[in-house]
Design a protein around this motif. Structure first.
Motif, PDB file in Angstrom:
ATOM      1  N   LEU A  14       1.382  -1.207   0.105  1.00  0.00           N
ATOM      2  CA  LEU A  14       0.128   0.026   0.125  1.00  0.00           C
ATOM      3  C   LEU A  14       0.919   1.366  -0.119  1.00  0.00           C
ATOM      4  O   LEU A  14       1.588   1.298   0.958  1.00  0.00           O
ATOM      5  CB  LEU A  14      -1.196   0.056   1.476  1.00  0.00           C
ATOM      6  N   PHE A  15       1.044   1.900  -1.298  1.00  0.00           N
ATOM      7  CA  PHE A  15       1.807   3.225  -1.182  1.00  0.00           C
ATOM      8  C   PHE A  15       1.499   4.308  -1.363  1.00  0.00           C
ATOM      9  O   PHE A  15       0.346   4.431  -1.945  1.00  0.00           O
ATOM     10  CB  PHE A  15       2.458   3.136  -2.776  1.00  0.00           C
ATOM     11  N   CYS A  16       1.311   5.295  -0.227  1.00  0.00           N
ATOM     12  CA  CYS A  16       0.972   6.700   0.132  1.00  0.00           C
ATOM     13  C   CYS A  16       1.628   7.320  -1.013  1.00  0.00           C
ATOM     14  O   CYS A  16       2.747   8.091  -0.430  1.00  0.00           O
ATOM     15  CB  CYS A  16       0.611   6.996   1.367  1.00  0.00           C
ATOM     16  N   LEU A  17       0.270   8.032  -2.095  1.00  0.00           N
ATOM     17  CA  LEU A  17       1.123   8.827  -2.682  1.00  0.00           C
ATOM     18  C   LEU A  17       1.300  10.156  -2.460  1.00  0.00           C
ATOM     19  O   LEU A  17       1.970  11.334  -3.036  1.00  0.00           O
ATOM     20  CB  LEU A  17      -0.058   9.046  -4.289  1.00  0.00           C
ATOM     21  N   SER A  18       0.872  10.558  -1.260  1.00  0.00           N
ATOM     22  CA  SER A  18       1.309  11.994  -0.459  1.00  0.00           C
ATOM     23  C   SER A  18       2.923  11.620   0.222  1.00  0.00           C
ATOM     24  O   SER A  18       3.049  12.919   0.172  1.00  0.00           O
ATOM     25  CB  SER A  18       0.423  12.605   0.514  1.00  0.00           C
ATOM     26  N   CYS A  19       2.198  10.851   1.051  1.00  0.00           N
ATOM     27  CA  CYS A  19       3.820  10.724   2.280  1.00  0.00           C
ATOM     28  C   CYS A  19       4.632   9.467   1.884  1.00  0.00           C
ATOM     29  O   CYS A  19       5.828   9.359   2.795  1.00  0.00           O
ATOM     30  CB  CYS A  19       3.079  10.869   3.610  1.00  0.00           C
ATOM     31  N   LYS A  20       4.235   9.199   0.662  1.00  0.00           N
ATOM     32  CA  LYS A  20       5.469   7.938   0.654  1.00  0.00           C
ATOM     33  C   LYS A  20       5.684   6.724   1.740  1.00  0.00           C
ATOM     34  O   LYS A  20       6.282   6.078   0.979  1.00  0.00           O
ATOM     35  CB  LYS A  20       6.158   8.432   0.256  1.00  0.00           C
ATOM     36  N   LYS A  21       5.250   7.216   2.125  1.00  0.00           N
ATOM     37  CA  LYS A  21       4.630   5.563   3.414  1.00  0.00           C
ATOM     38  C   LYS A  21       4.196   4.269   2.492  1.00  0.00           C
ATOM     39  O   LYS A  21       3.840   4.230   2.324  1.00  0.00           O
ATOM     40  CB  LYS A  21       3.760   5.971   4.385  1.00  0.00           C
ATOM     41  N   LEU A  22       4.685   3.049   3.368  1.00  0.00           N
ATOM     42  CA  LEU A  22       4.711   2.135   2.691  1.00  0.00           C
ATOM     43  C   LEU A  22       4.549   1.374   3.659  1.00  0.00           C
ATOM     44  O   LEU A  22       5.121   1.329   4.460  1.00  0.00           O
ATOM     45  CB  LEU A  22       6.064   1.215   1.947  1.00  0.00           C
ATOM     46  N   GLU A  23       2.903   0.525   3.746  1.00  0.00           N
ATOM     47  CA  GLU A  23       2.591  -0.742   4.394  1.00  0.00           C
ATOM     48  C   GLU A  23       2.460  -2.076   3.534  1.00  0.00           C
ATOM     49  O   GLU A  23       2.351  -2.028   2.206  1.00  0.00           O
ATOM     50  CB  GLU A  23       1.071  -0.291   4.740  1.00  0.00           C
ATOM     51  N   GLU A  24       2.491  -3.457   3.971  1.00  0.00           N
ATOM     52  CA  GLU A  24       2.722  -4.577   3.770  1.00  0.00           C
ATOM     53  C   GLU A  24       0.921  -4.929   3.541  1.00  0.00           C
ATOM     54  O   GLU A  24       0.379  -4.805   4.755  1.00  0.00           O
ATOM     55  CB  GLU A  24       3.123  -5.144   4.125  1.00  0.00           C
ATOM     56  N   PHE A  25       0.588  -6.134   3.234  1.00  0.00           N
ATOM     57  CA  PHE A  25      -0.079  -6.930   2.675  1.00  0.00           C
ATOM     58  C   PHE A  25      -0.313  -7.850   2.814  1.00  0.00           C
ATOM     59  O   PHE A  25       0.057  -7.915   1.626  1.00  0.00           O
ATOM     60  CB  PHE A  25      -1.380  -5.793   2.057  1.00  0.00           C
ATOM     61  N   PRO A  26      -0.508  -8.799   3.296  1.00  0.00           N
ATOM     62  CA  PRO A  26      -0.531 -10.272   2.877  1.00  0.00           C
ATOM     63  C   PRO A  26      -0.879 -10.593   1.084  1.00  0.00           C
ATOM     64  O   PRO A  26      -2.136  -9.966   1.047  1.00  0.00           O
ATOM     65  CB  PRO A  26      -0.990 -11.549   3.657  1.00  0.00           C
ATOM     66  N   VAL A  27      -0.915 -11.788   0.374  1.00  0.00           N
ATOM     67  CA  VAL A  27      -1.134 -11.430  -0.527  1.00  0.00           C
ATOM     68  C   VAL A  27      -1.229 -12.799  -1.459  1.00  0.00           C
ATOM     69  O   VAL A  27      -1.178 -13.329  -2.439  1.00  0.00           O
ATOM     70  CB  VAL A  27      -0.543 -11.131  -1.784  1.00  0.00           C
ATOM     71  N   GLU A  28      -0.800 -14.283  -0.144  1.00  0.00           N
ATOM     72  CA  GLU A  28      -1.103 -15.306  -0.496  1.00  0.00           C
ATOM     73  C   GLU A  28      -2.650 -15.986  -1.513  1.00  0.00           C
ATOM     74  O   GLU A  28      -2.018 -16.425  -2.935  1.00  0.00           O
ATOM     75  CB  GLU A  28      -1.431 -16.530   0.528  1.00  0.00           C
ATOM     76  N   GLN A  29      -3.689 -15.752  -1.353  1.00  0.00           N
ATOM     77  CA  GLN A  29      -4.772 -16.162  -2.237  1.00  0.00           C
ATOM     78  C   GLN A  29      -4.864 -15.515  -3.875  1.00  0.00           C
ATOM     79  O   GLN A  29      -4.535 -15.666  -4.562  1.00  0.00           O
ATOM     80  CB  GLN A  29      -6.072 -15.565  -1.234  1.00  0.00           C
ATOM     81  N   LEU A  30      -4.558 -13.889  -3.491  1.00  0.00           N
ATOM     82  CA  LEU A  30      -4.244 -13.266  -4.784  1.00  0.00           C
ATOM     83  C   LEU A  30      -2.873 -13.863  -5.733  1.00  0.00           C
ATOM     84  O   LEU A  30      -2.903 -14.381  -6.983  1.00  0.00           O
ATOM     85  CB  LEU A  30      -3.434 -11.505  -5.026  1.00  0.00           C
ATOM     86  N   VAL A  31      -1.564 -13.778  -5.093  1.00  0.00           N
ATOM     87  CA  VAL A  31      -0.844 -14.725  -6.490  1.00  0.00           C
ATOM     88  C   VAL A  31      -0.799 -16.401  -6.465  1.00  0.00           C
ATOM     89  O   VAL A  31      -0.595 -16.756  -7.597  1.00  0.00           O
ATOM     90  CB  VAL A  31       0.693 -14.712  -4.795  1.00  0.00           C
ATOM     91  N   GLY A  32      -2.202 -16.984  -5.650  1.00  0.00           N
ATOM     92  CA  GLY A  32      -2.538 -17.846  -6.072  1.00  0.00           C
ATOM     93  C   GLY A  32      -3.397 -18.396  -7.875  1.00  0.00           C
ATOM     94  O   GLY A  32      -3.212 -18.727  -8.722  1.00  0.00           O
ATOM     95  N   ILE A  33      -3.961 -16.849  -7.585  1.00  0.00           N
ATOM     96  CA  ILE A  33      -4.637 -16.571  -8.713  1.00  0.00           C
ATOM     97  C   ILE A  33      -3.918 -16.067  -9.581  1.00  0.00           C
ATOM     98  O   ILE A  33      -4.659 -16.594 -11.117  1.00  0.00           O
ATOM     99  CB  ILE A  33      -6.140 -15.452  -8.396  1.00  0.00           C
ATOM    100  N   LEU A  34      -2.931 -14.779  -9.762  1.00  0.00           N
ATOM    101  CA  LEU A  34      -2.168 -14.990 -10.854  1.00  0.00           C
ATOM    102  C   LEU A  34      -1.336 -15.976 -11.096  1.00  0.00           C
ATOM    103  O   LEU A  34      -0.955 -15.524 -12.121  1.00  0.00           O
ATOM    104  CB  LEU A  34      -0.637 -13.596 -10.064  1.00  0.00           C
ATOM    105  N   ALA A  35      -1.038 -17.075 -10.518  1.00  0.00           N
ATOM    106  CA  ALA A  35      -0.120 -18.017 -11.065  1.00  0.00           C
ATOM    107  C   ALA A  35      -0.938 -18.751 -12.557  1.00  0.00           C
ATOM    108  O   ALA A  35      -0.596 -19.177 -13.242  1.00  0.00           O
ATOM    109  CB  ALA A  35       0.704 -18.659 -10.219  1.00  0.00           C
ATOM    110  N   GLN A  36      -1.692 -18.689 -11.811  1.00  0.00           N
ATOM    111  CA  GLN A  36      -2.978 -19.697 -12.330  1.00  0.00           C
ATOM    112  C   GLN A  36      -2.797 -18.799 -13.952  1.00  0.00           C
ATOM    113  O   GLN A  36      -2.945 -19.118 -14.703  1.00  0.00           O
ATOM    114  CB  GLN A  36      -4.427 -20.106 -11.980  1.00  0.00           C
ATOM    115  N   THR A  37      -3.068 -17.436 -13.646  1.00  0.00           N
ATOM    116  CA  THR A  37      -2.975 -15.989 -14.951  1.00  0.00           C
ATOM    117  C   THR A  37      -2.257 -16.538 -15.739  1.00  0.00           C
ATOM    118  O   THR A  37      -2.219 -16.775 -17.212  1.00  0.00           O
ATOM    119  CB  THR A  37      -3.777 -15.167 -14.857  1.00  0.00           C
ATOM    120  N   ALA A  38      -1.222 -16.592 -15.063  1.00  0.00           N
ATOM    121  CA  ALA A  38       0.063 -16.898 -15.829  1.00  0.00           C
ATOM    122  C   ALA A  38       0.584 -18.209 -16.581  1.00  0.00           C
ATOM    123  O   ALA A  38       0.549 -18.503 -18.035  1.00  0.00           O
ATOM    124  CB  ALA A  38       1.013 -17.229 -15.214  1.00  0.00           C
ATOM    125  N   GLY A  39      -0.038 -18.819 -15.871  1.00  0.00           N
ATOM    126  CA  GLY A  39      -0.637 -20.883 -16.248  1.00  0.00           C
ATOM    127  C   GLY A  39      -0.534 -21.398 -17.664  1.00  0.00           C
ATOM    128  O   GLY A  39      -0.134 -21.399 -18.631  1.00  0.00           O
TER     129      GLY A  39
END
Lengths: 147, 147
Positions: free
Chosen positions: B87-112
């Motif tokens: 999560l990248f704040c366009l104003s203060c440039k702060k960066l937060e993280e969030f888990p993406v296991e589920q999303l990566v699964g979908i993306l891996a399938q898309t790539a495949g």
DNA sequence: TTGAAAATGAAAGTCGATTTCATTTAGGCG
DNA sequence: CGCCTAAATGAAATCGACTTTCATTTTCAA
């Protein structure tokens, strides 16, 4: 288009006309250099900074947006109705698109849960396209086994 | 760590030791300048290029990877077990993280599905963090209504 | 037609990333 | 322990994409 720009306070010029047209004729993800080359073929006298500024203008009026794949080249992606992600080939730099409605839904929820106001989602898969995978295999079969 | 590097053909030096240690003490997403500042506090004599080269080395040996958020600054993200998005704040440039296991699964399938060999997934949400949203609201309440 | 605002082209400037080069250092080996 | 070569270092130069400057030209509303 002339009207569209006028309402936003911009003027139409022959250079701008040519640059806008060329941009929309090229496919997606155009870089300044690519557009500059194309424009130059049609009018030798147009300067690089004019092309650059008009590309920025196209973004400002909402017809395109910048895409940064991390290779140091800014590309300009036509704004389309459907949100899409990018498959970026690290070898040949080819860019393909894929639909991301479902993913964007999940991301919007993630943002909402964290009181983060999303402006833009970026979903990319970096890797090797099919062509480049095959090339790599060929090279392994033919080349020497150095390293 | 010295052993780890030796097995890969690199030597240990006092500068390297200090740079590596400083990098891992700083949090995630460190830029060259941030690391250089920290290292400089501890040893005035270390050069910028040495810091830069060691940051690259940390990536080469697989302990970090470059992150490019499109703001022109390359950040270096420690490689962790769990894949995460930003999560990248366009104003203060702060960066937060969030888990993406589920999303990566979908993306891996898309790539495949597309015979694309994925190397790396990039999932980012650009927008305004909660703090910056509130700041924006404050400014609207207090400031003049200049366009 | 005319004048202010916008646009243009060439050149210079910016800024982070990267390389060069002369010198120093690490660490394997006898 | 000393020696030697590859690796590492620091300062400075370079790169390259992007952005701005500035003098001039052009657009277009009044």
């Amino acid at each position: 288009m002339k009207e569209f720009l006028r309402t936003k306070g911009f003027k139409m010029t022959p250079q701008r006309e040519l640059i806008f047209r060329s941009f929309f004729e090229l496919g997606e993800h155009v870089s300044v250099d690519e557009l500059y080359d194309k424009v130059r073929d049609l009018d030798q006298s147009i300067g690089y900074s004019t092309v650059w500024r008009n590309l920025k203008l196209i973004c400002k009026v909402g017809l395109a947006e910048e895409v940064n794949l991390g290779d140091g080249i800014t590309r300009y992606d036509r704004v389309t109705k459907v949100p899409h992600g990018h498959l970026f080939c690290l070898s040949c730099k080819k860019l393909e698109e894929f639909p991301v409605e479902q993913l964007v839904g999940i991301l919007a929820q993630t943002a909402g849960d964290r009181d983060f106001s999303p402006e833009h989602f970026k979903i990319e898969i970096h890797g090797l396209c099919n062509d480049c995978q095959n090339k790599a295999i060929d090279e392994n079969n033919n080349g020497a086994d150095d390293e």
